[in-house]
Design a protein around this motif. Structure first.
Motif, PDB file in Angstrom:
ATOM      1  N   THR A  63       0.845  -1.175   0.099  1.00  0.00           N
ATOM      2  CA  THR A  63       0.123   0.028  -0.047  1.00  0.00           C
ATOM      3  C   THR A  63       0.762   1.158  -0.069  1.00  0.00           C
ATOM      4  O   THR A  63       2.116   1.142   0.079  1.00  0.00           O
ATOM      5  N   TYR A  64       0.305   2.424  -0.160  1.00  0.00           N
ATOM      6  CA  TYR A  64       1.031   3.606  -0.370  1.00  0.00           C
ATOM      7  C   TYR A  64       0.491   4.740   0.501  1.00  0.00           C
ATOM      8  O   TYR A  64      -0.832   4.675   0.531  1.00  0.00           O
ATOM      9  N   THR A  65       1.308   5.637   0.888  1.00  0.00           N
ATOM     10  CA  THR A  65       0.670   7.039   1.381  1.00  0.00           C
ATOM     11  C   THR A  65       1.585   8.062   0.556  1.00  0.00           C
ATOM     12  O   THR A  65       2.854   7.806   0.588  1.00  0.00           O
ATOM     13  N   VAL A  66       0.978   9.145   0.282  1.00  0.00           N
ATOM     14  CA  VAL A  66       1.531  10.281  -0.225  1.00  0.00           C
ATOM     15  C   VAL A  66       1.881  11.345   0.600  1.00  0.00           C
ATOM     16  O   VAL A  66       0.897  11.919   1.070  1.00  0.00           O
ATOM     17  N   ILE A  67       2.877  11.877   0.968  1.00  0.00           N
ATOM     18  CA  ILE A  67       3.216  13.012   1.968  1.00  0.00           C
ATOM     19  C   ILE A  67       3.983  14.034   1.211  1.00  0.00           C
ATOM     20  O   ILE A  67       4.969  13.894   0.710  1.00  0.00           O
ATOM     21  N   GLY A  68       3.207  15.123   0.670  1.00  0.00           N
ATOM     22  CA  GLY A  68       4.155  16.077  -0.119  1.00  0.00           C
ATOM     23  C   GLY A  68       4.438  15.495  -1.634  1.00  0.00           C
ATOM     24  O   GLY A  68       3.699  15.019  -2.285  1.00  0.00           O
ATOM     25  N   PHE A  69       5.719  15.368  -1.766  1.00  0.00           N
ATOM     26  CA  PHE A  69       6.384  14.861  -2.921  1.00  0.00           C
ATOM     27  C   PHE A  69       6.950  13.616  -2.835  1.00  0.00           C
ATOM     28  O   PHE A  69       7.797  13.024  -3.253  1.00  0.00           O
ATOM     29  N   THR A  70       6.770  12.791  -1.772  1.00  0.00           N
ATOM     30  CA  THR A  70       7.285  11.691  -1.082  1.00  0.00           C
ATOM     31  C   THR A  70       6.005  10.311  -1.244  1.00  0.00           C
ATOM     32  O   THR A  70       5.065  10.764  -0.707  1.00  0.00           O
ATOM     33  N   ILE A  71       6.433   9.245  -1.809  1.00  0.00           N
ATOM     34  CA  ILE A  71       5.792   8.176  -1.656  1.00  0.00           C
ATOM     35  C   ILE A  71       6.240   7.155  -0.666  1.00  0.00           C
ATOM     36  O   ILE A  71       7.347   6.884  -0.514  1.00  0.00           O
ATOM     37  N   ILE A  72       5.430   6.853   0.439  1.00  0.00           N
ATOM     38  CA  ILE A  72       5.779   5.828   1.434  1.00  0.00           C
ATOM     39  C   ILE A  72       5.169   4.580   0.965  1.00  0.00           C
ATOM     40  O   ILE A  72       3.826   4.365   0.991  1.00  0.00           O
ATOM     41  N   LEU A  73       5.916   3.720   0.727  1.00  0.00           N
ATOM     42  CA  LEU A  73       5.502   2.266   0.153  1.00  0.00           C
ATOM     43  C   LEU A  73       5.604   1.303   1.471  1.00  0.00           C
ATOM     44  O   LEU A  73       6.449   1.355   2.274  1.00  0.00           O
ATOM     45  N   ARG A  74       4.499   0.558   1.867  1.00  0.00           N
ATOM     46  CA  ARG A  74       4.316  -0.175   2.917  1.00  0.00           C
ATOM     47  C   ARG A  74       4.169  -1.679   2.333  1.00  0.00           C
ATOM     48  O   ARG A  74       2.978  -1.940   1.804  1.00  0.00           O
ATOM     49  N   LYS A  75       4.862  -2.466   2.689  1.00  0.00           N
ATOM     50  CA  LYS A  75       4.593  -4.099   2.397  1.00  0.00           C
ATOM     51  C   LYS A  75       3.525  -4.734   3.270  1.00  0.00           C
ATOM     52  O   LYS A  75       3.569  -4.466   4.390  1.00  0.00           O
ATOM     53  N   ARG A  76       2.424  -5.412   2.432  1.00  0.00           N
ATOM     54  CA  ARG A  76       1.379  -5.901   3.317  1.00  0.00           C
ATOM     55  C   ARG A  76       1.899  -7.060   3.904  1.00  0.00           C
ATOM     56  O   ARG A  76       2.720  -7.777   3.511  1.00  0.00           O
ATOM     57  N   ALA A  77       1.264  -7.491   5.177  1.00  0.00           N
ATOM     58  CA  ALA A  77       1.725  -8.659   5.688  1.00  0.00           C
ATOM     59  C   ALA A  77       1.233  -9.839   5.134  1.00  0.00           C
ATOM     60  O   ALA A  77      -0.018  -9.806   4.269  1.00  0.00           O
ATOM     61  N   GLU A  78       1.881 -10.821   5.053  1.00  0.00           N
ATOM     62  CA  GLU A  78       1.519 -12.075   4.524  1.00  0.00           C
ATOM     63  C   GLU A  78       0.433 -12.898   5.360  1.00  0.00           C
ATOM     64  O   GLU A  78       0.617 -12.715   6.442  1.00  0.00           O
ATOM     65  N   PRO A  79      -0.435 -13.392   4.936  1.00  0.00           N
ATOM     66  CA  PRO A  79      -1.639 -14.137   5.638  1.00  0.00           C
ATOM     67  C   PRO A  79      -0.805 -15.278   6.386  1.00  0.00           C
ATOM     68  O   PRO A  79       0.076 -15.800   5.849  1.00  0.00           O
ATOM     69  N   ILE A  80      -1.288 -15.598   7.579  1.00  0.00           N
ATOM     70  CA  ILE A  80      -0.828 -16.511   8.326  1.00  0.00           C
ATOM     71  C   ILE A  80      -1.223 -17.912   7.807  1.00  0.00           C
ATOM     72  O   ILE A  80      -2.583 -18.099   7.798  1.00  0.00           O
ATOM     73  N   LYS A  81      -0.349 -18.883   7.677  1.00  0.00           N
ATOM     74  CA  LYS A  81      -0.779 -20.056   7.137  1.00  0.00           C
ATOM     75  C   LYS A  81      -0.995 -21.214   8.502  1.00  0.00           C
ATOM     76  O   LYS A  81      -0.237 -21.078   9.281  1.00  0.00           O
ATOM     77  N   HIS A  82      -2.159 -21.667   8.722  1.00  0.00           N
ATOM     78  CA  HIS A  82      -2.416 -22.399   9.648  1.00  0.00           C
ATOM     79  C   HIS A  82      -1.937 -23.786   9.515  1.00  0.00           C
ATOM     80  O   HIS A  82      -2.016 -24.284   8.630  1.00  0.00           O
ATOM     81  N   ARG A  83      -1.203 -24.389  10.591  1.00  0.00           N
ATOM     82  CA  ARG A  83      -1.004 -25.781  10.435  1.00  0.00           C
ATOM     83  C   ARG A  83      -2.137 -26.840  10.512  1.00  0.00           C
ATOM     84  O   ARG A  83      -3.047 -26.579  11.556  1.00  0.00           O
TER      85      ARG A  83
END
Length: 84
Positions: A63-83
């Motif tokens: 996902t991303y957030t735009v602050i001024g002329f800066t883009i902050i990319l944030r990696k989404r968490a991977e889903p938890i795999k149940h055993r």
């Protein structure tokens, strides 16, 4: 410690090399701070369009957030795999 990585996008915009580098950075970092340099067009609408394009072209979900002329990319968490 998982620090914020930094990256700059210049007049060439989003290229295959940019996508490849950001993909490698997202493998080891949760956040990437992308500065849009003045040569890249640098108006708010073009920054938002650039962020949308990055998120849609990257193979790692983020996902991303735009602050001024800066883009902050944030990696989404991977889903938890149940055993079973």
């Amino acid at each position: 410690m998982n620090k914020v990585a930094t990256f700059q996008i210049g007049k060439n915009g989003i290229t295959a090399n940019v996508l490849q580098t950001l993909t490698r950075m997202l493998e080891t970092h949760k956040f990437i701070r992308i500065a849009a340099l003045q040569a890249s067009g640098r108006n708010r609408e073009s920054i938002k369009t650039m962020a949308d394009s990055l998120v849609s072209q990257l193979p790692i979900p983020c996902t991303y957030t735009v602050i001024g002329f800066t883009i902050i990319l944030r990696k989404r968490a991977e889903p938890i795999k149940h055993r079973r």
